[in-house]
Scaffold this active site. Structure first.
Site, short mmCIF file in Angstrom:
data_model
loop_
_atom_site.label_atom_id
_atom_site.label_comp_id
_atom_site.label_asym_id
_atom_site.label_seq_id
_atom_site.Cartn_x
_atom_site.Cartn_y
_atom_site.Cartn_z
N LYS A 1 -2.63 -7.28 -8.22
CA LYS A 1 -3.45 -7.35 -7.00
C LYS A 1 -2.92 -6.28 -6.06
O LYS A 1 -1.91 -6.47 -5.39
CB LYS A 1 -3.30 -8.75 -6.40
CG LYS A 1 -4.48 -9.24 -5.59
CD LYS A 1 -4.83 -8.40 -4.39
CE LYS A 1 -4.09 -8.73 -3.13
NZ LYS A 1 -4.34 -7.76 -2.03
N PRO A 2 -3.61 -5.11 -6.02
CA PRO A 2 -3.15 -4.07 -5.09
C PRO A 2 -3.53 -4.42 -3.66
O PRO A 2 -4.33 -5.34 -3.43
CB PRO A 2 -3.92 -2.83 -5.56
CG PRO A 2 -5.18 -3.37 -6.17
CD PRO A 2 -4.83 -4.71 -6.76
N SER A 3 -2.97 -3.70 -2.72
CA SER A 3 -3.39 -3.87 -1.33
C SER A 3 -4.88 -3.52 -1.22
O SER A 3 -5.36 -2.61 -1.90
CB SER A 3 -2.58 -2.93 -0.44
OG SER A 3 -3.16 -2.88 0.83
N GLU B 1 10.40 -8.59 -3.38
CA GLU B 1 10.97 -7.32 -2.91
C GLU B 1 10.35 -7.07 -1.53
O GLU B 1 9.18 -6.72 -1.45
CB GLU B 1 10.62 -6.17 -3.87
CG GLU B 1 11.21 -6.31 -5.26
CD GLU B 1 12.69 -5.94 -5.34
OE1 GLU B 1 13.15 -5.16 -4.50
OE2 GLU B 1 13.36 -6.45 -6.25
N LYS C 1 19.81 -10.87 1.45
CA LYS C 1 19.37 -11.47 2.72
C LYS C 1 17.84 -11.60 2.78
O LYS C 1 17.21 -11.93 1.78
CB LYS C 1 19.97 -10.67 3.89
CG LYS C 1 21.51 -10.76 3.93
CD LYS C 1 22.17 -9.67 4.73
CE LYS C 1 22.07 -9.83 6.22
NZ LYS C 1 22.83 -8.76 6.92
N GLU D 1 11.90 -4.04 11.35
CA GLU D 1 11.38 -3.02 10.44
C GLU D 1 10.13 -2.40 11.07
O GLU D 1 9.15 -3.09 11.33
CB GLU D 1 11.01 -3.65 9.09
CG GLU D 1 10.55 -2.61 8.08
CD GLU D 1 10.00 -3.21 6.79
OE1 GLU D 1 9.20 -4.16 6.85
OE2 GLU D 1 10.38 -2.70 5.72
N CYS E 1 10.39 1.14 1.67
CA CYS E 1 11.24 -0.01 1.94
C CYS E 1 12.72 0.35 2.00
O CYS E 1 13.48 -0.21 2.77
CB CYS E 1 11.00 -1.10 0.91
SG CYS E 1 11.23 -0.51 -0.78
N TRP F 1 0.81 -1.23 0.00
CA TRP F 1 0.00 0.00 0.00
C TRP F 1 0.83 1.27 0.00
O TRP F 1 0.30 2.36 -0.05
CB TRP F 1 -0.95 0.03 1.20
CG TRP F 1 -0.34 -0.49 2.48
CD1 TRP F 1 -0.60 -1.70 3.07
CD2 TRP F 1 0.63 0.14 3.32
NE1 TRP F 1 0.15 -1.85 4.20
CE2 TRP F 1 0.91 -0.72 4.39
CE3 TRP F 1 1.30 1.36 3.29
CZ2 TRP F 1 1.83 -0.43 5.39
CZ3 TRP F 1 2.23 1.67 4.28
CH2 TRP F 1 2.47 0.78 5.32
P1 NAD Z 1 2.01 -7.13 3.05
O1 NAD Z 1 3.05 -8.17 2.91
O2 NAD Z 1 1.12 -7.20 4.24
O3 NAD Z 1 1.03 -7.15 1.78
C1 NAD Z 1 1.52 -6.97 0.47
C2 NAD Z 1 0.51 -7.53 -0.50
O4 NAD Z 1 0.44 -8.95 -0.34
C3 NAD Z 1 -0.92 -7.02 -0.32
O5 NAD Z 1 -1.51 -6.82 -1.59
C4 NAD Z 1 -1.60 -8.17 0.42
O6 NAD Z 1 -2.99 -8.21 0.21
C5 NAD Z 1 -0.92 -9.36 -0.22
N1 NAD Z 1 -0.94 -10.60 0.56
C6 NAD Z 1 -1.01 -10.74 1.91
N2 NAD Z 1 -1.01 -12.05 2.24
C7 NAD Z 1 -0.95 -12.75 1.08
C8 NAD Z 1 -0.90 -14.13 0.77
N3 NAD Z 1 -0.91 -15.07 1.72
N4 NAD Z 1 -0.82 -14.50 -0.53
C9 NAD Z 1 -0.77 -13.58 -1.51
N5 NAD Z 1 -0.83 -12.25 -1.26
C10 NAD Z 1 -0.89 -11.83 0.02
O7 NAD Z 1 2.77 -5.74 2.95
P2 NAD Z 1 2.19 -4.27 3.15
O8 NAD Z 1 1.85 -4.13 4.60
O9 NAD Z 1 1.16 -3.99 2.14
O10 NAD Z 1 3.47 -3.36 2.80
C11 NAD Z 1 4.49 -3.09 3.70
C12 NAD Z 1 5.67 -4.02 3.51
O11 NAD Z 1 6.09 -4.00 2.15
C13 NAD Z 1 6.89 -3.62 4.30
O12 NAD Z 1 7.46 -4.75 4.89
C14 NAD Z 1 7.83 -3.03 3.26
O13 NAD Z 1 9.19 -3.09 3.57
C15 NAD Z 1 7.49 -3.87 2.06
N6 NAD Z 1 7.88 -3.19 0.81
C16 NAD Z 1 9.00 -3.62 0.15
C17 NAD Z 1 9.41 -2.97 -1.01
C18 NAD Z 1 10.65 -3.40 -1.77
O14 NAD Z 1 10.81 -3.01 -2.93
N7 NAD Z 1 11.53 -4.19 -1.19
C19 NAD Z 1 8.66 -1.91 -1.51
C20 NAD Z 1 7.53 -1.51 -0.81
C21 NAD Z 1 7.13 -2.16 0.36
#
Ligand code: NAD
Length: 493
Positions: free
Chosen positions: A175-177, A250, A456, A386, A284, A151
């Site tokens: 699939k967005p948040s 990621e 990592k 984090e 991130c 999100w």
């Molecule tokens: P999240 O992992 O809770 O959710 C991300 C997405 O995955 C959402 O669309 C969610 O609905 C979906 N999802 C959740 N459970 C799932 C499952 N079992 N199967 C398939 N899809 C599923 O993350 P968030 O809270 O939306 O975002 C914050 C996190 O994202 C932080 O940890 C941040 O570091 C990370 N992030 C990483 C990067 C990067 O490029 N490394 C970039 C942005 C955010």
């Protein structure tokens, strides 16, 4: 009240067969849209539509240069519709308008243009032409791929998944948040306006456990590109492994900005403040740890505090606002818990340390005062986990070796930033730090052509750059005999 639904074969559905979710503006707490979430059956229907579109004559026969042409059109349309997209993102995320206008829209457009230009530059290699056979490699699309998004940067993330996936010739389901669907659905409609065939960009909406997981386990989805938390990334990788699916992850970070005494301290302090607090720390690659050489620690902390006092948090529409709200209620609560528990671990609150109460239209928003913690030691919760909120933990170090040891003492390996005027030391740090991106005397600069390869527990695979395009391709090796010298069986040459 807006209504938003899944996109299937060029049409927006009014129901996805699942529940309806209330989308809320985090800057004022108001409900802004009703989101139709997908059931597993609806996801099956979406995948079937993507598969049909992928195998259609329109997409299979399209040359890479033509795919690039459609992406260029898409970039122009995104630019033209910037105000509309900004309005949606403002409501959905509460981000400062300046950040959206000056940074996120231009970045999304630049990413699409980069992959438009790269579409016809996916090149295999001729390995050998000796021994009566011609050996070469080619790259092919996977077919139907899925992009699962967090999100924090909804529009930039959808551009980052869709553009390379299409440039490589795939069909993609995004699939967005569940919290931030608006710009993703709008983006899929702009893909249609650009002439990309219906079904090539579909959208699944809803919770991770249904709308996301159904994509991960579907046998017709051949690759998953996921951006999100490390814990969800791990569970996706386990599921995808059962079908030997390619996965790009990621994930989270606990990045350090390392400031040596010989650095340009003014610039380093500006970088630390922006990096730690932009997007309320929900980025991130931002630095949530500041490692500072002990001899300048007090002076540098004072500089940071002074700079932070000038940073404006609040009204997303004000041109001078740098920091917006936390995007989700749950993330707001998590960040506040870390902040309130920090003193018990032995940290000192140098700045912030509490909720921010705004009056007027933003009084129900999810605001936190940007927080700086000092007396933090490596190994403490605020130094290792984090937080994904506006919290910067300051840790002192005595020398270069200790800076490296503290920086590497986390499970994550996403990014790092080093500030020094000593070029040899900068080179040693690049080699010693266990992160995928390292900035020297700068921070957060990102370009479409620069790959982001997490190390990592921050993930696996690569996003952006030509490498991020190849990640959406399967490799194939071909050996073609052209005379009798080519062995028909086992032969070593
Ligand atoms: P999240 O992992 O809770 O959710 C991300 C997405 O995955 C959402 O669309 C969610 O609905 C979906 N999802 C959740 N459970 C799932 C499952 N079992 N199967 C398939 N899809 C599923 O993350 P968030 O809270 O939306 O975002 C914050 C996190 O994202 C932080 O940890 C941040 O570091 C990370 N992030 C990483 C990067 C990067 O490029 N490394 C970039 C942005 C955010």
């Amino acid at each position: 009240m807006k209504k938003v639904g899944p996109i299937v074969n060029g049409k927006e559905l009014s129901s996805g067969g699942g529940t309806f979710f209330d989308v809320v503006n985090p800057a004022n707490g108001e409900m802004i849209a009703e989101e139709a979430c997908c059931s597993t059956e609806c996801v099956d229907q979406i995948v079937a539509s993507s598969k049909q579109a992928y195998f259609s004559a329109d997409w299979q026969n399209m040359s890479p240069a033509d795919r690039g042409y459609y992406l260029l059109k898409l970039a122009d349309i995104v630019e033209k519709e910037a105000d509309e997209l900004i309005a949606l993102e403002l409501e959905d995320t509460g981000k400062p308008i300046t950040q959206l206008k000056d940074s996120e829209i231009p970045l999304a457009v630049a990413i699409i243009r980069f992959y438009a230009g790269a579409a016809d530059k996916i090149e295999g290699r001729v390995k050998s032409t000796s021994g009566g056979a011609f050996h070469f490699t080619t790259f092919e699309p996977y077919g139907v791929v899925a992009g699962i998004l967090p999100w924090n940067y909804p529009l930039v993330n959808v551009a980052m998944k869709v553009a390379p996936a299409l440039a490589a010739g795939n069909a993609i389901i995004v699939k967005p948040s569940v919290e931030t669907p608006l710009s993703c659905v709008a983006f899929a409609k702009l893909c249609l306006e650009a002439g990309i065939p219906p079904g090539i960009v579909n959208v699944s909406l809803g919770s991770g456990s249904t709308a996301g997981q159904s994509l991960v386990v579907h046998s017709d989805v051949k690759k998953i590109s996921f951006t999100g938390s490390t814990s969800v990334g791990q569970s996706i990788q386990k599921k995808a492994t059962e079908q030997m699916k390619s996965v790009n992850l990621e994930l989270g970070g606990k990045n350090a900005i390392i400031v040596f005494a010989d650095a340009d301290l003014e610039k380093a302090a500006d970088a630390a403040v922006i990096s730690a607090f932009v997007n309320a720390g929900q980025l991130c690659v931002s630095c949530s740890r500041l490692l500072v050489e002990k001899s300048i620690s007090s002076e540098f902390s004072a500089m940071l505090k002074e700079k932070l006092e000038k940073v404006k948090v609040g009204d997303p529409l004000a041109a001078d606002t740098l920091i917006g709200p936390m995007i989700t209620r749950s993330q707001y609560n998590i960040a506040l818990d870390y902040i309130t528990e920090a003193p018990a671990e032995g940290c000192t609150v140098l700045a912030g340390g509490e909720k921010l109460r705004l009056s007027g239209p933003h009084s129900n928003g999810l605001w936190i005062r940007p927080t700086i913690l000092t007396n933090v030691k490596s190994g403490m919760k605020v130094a290792t986990e984090e937080i994904f909120g506006p919290v910067l933990s300051i840790i002192d170090f005595q020398n270069e070796a200790e800076a490296v040891q503290i920086s590497n003492d986390v499970i994550y390996g996403l990014s790092g930033s080093v500030w020094t005027k000593d070029g040899a030391r900068a080179m040693r740090m690049i080699k010693a730090l266990q992160t995928g991106i390292i900035w020297i005397n700068c921070m957060l600069n990102g370009y479409p052509q620069i790959p982001v390869p997490p190390h990592k527990m921050s993930g696996t695979g690569v996003e952006l750059g030509i490498e991020g395009l190849i990640a959406y391709c399967k490799q194939k090796s071909a050996i073609m005999a052209y005379d009798d010298r080519a062995p028909v069986g086992w032969d070593i040459q």
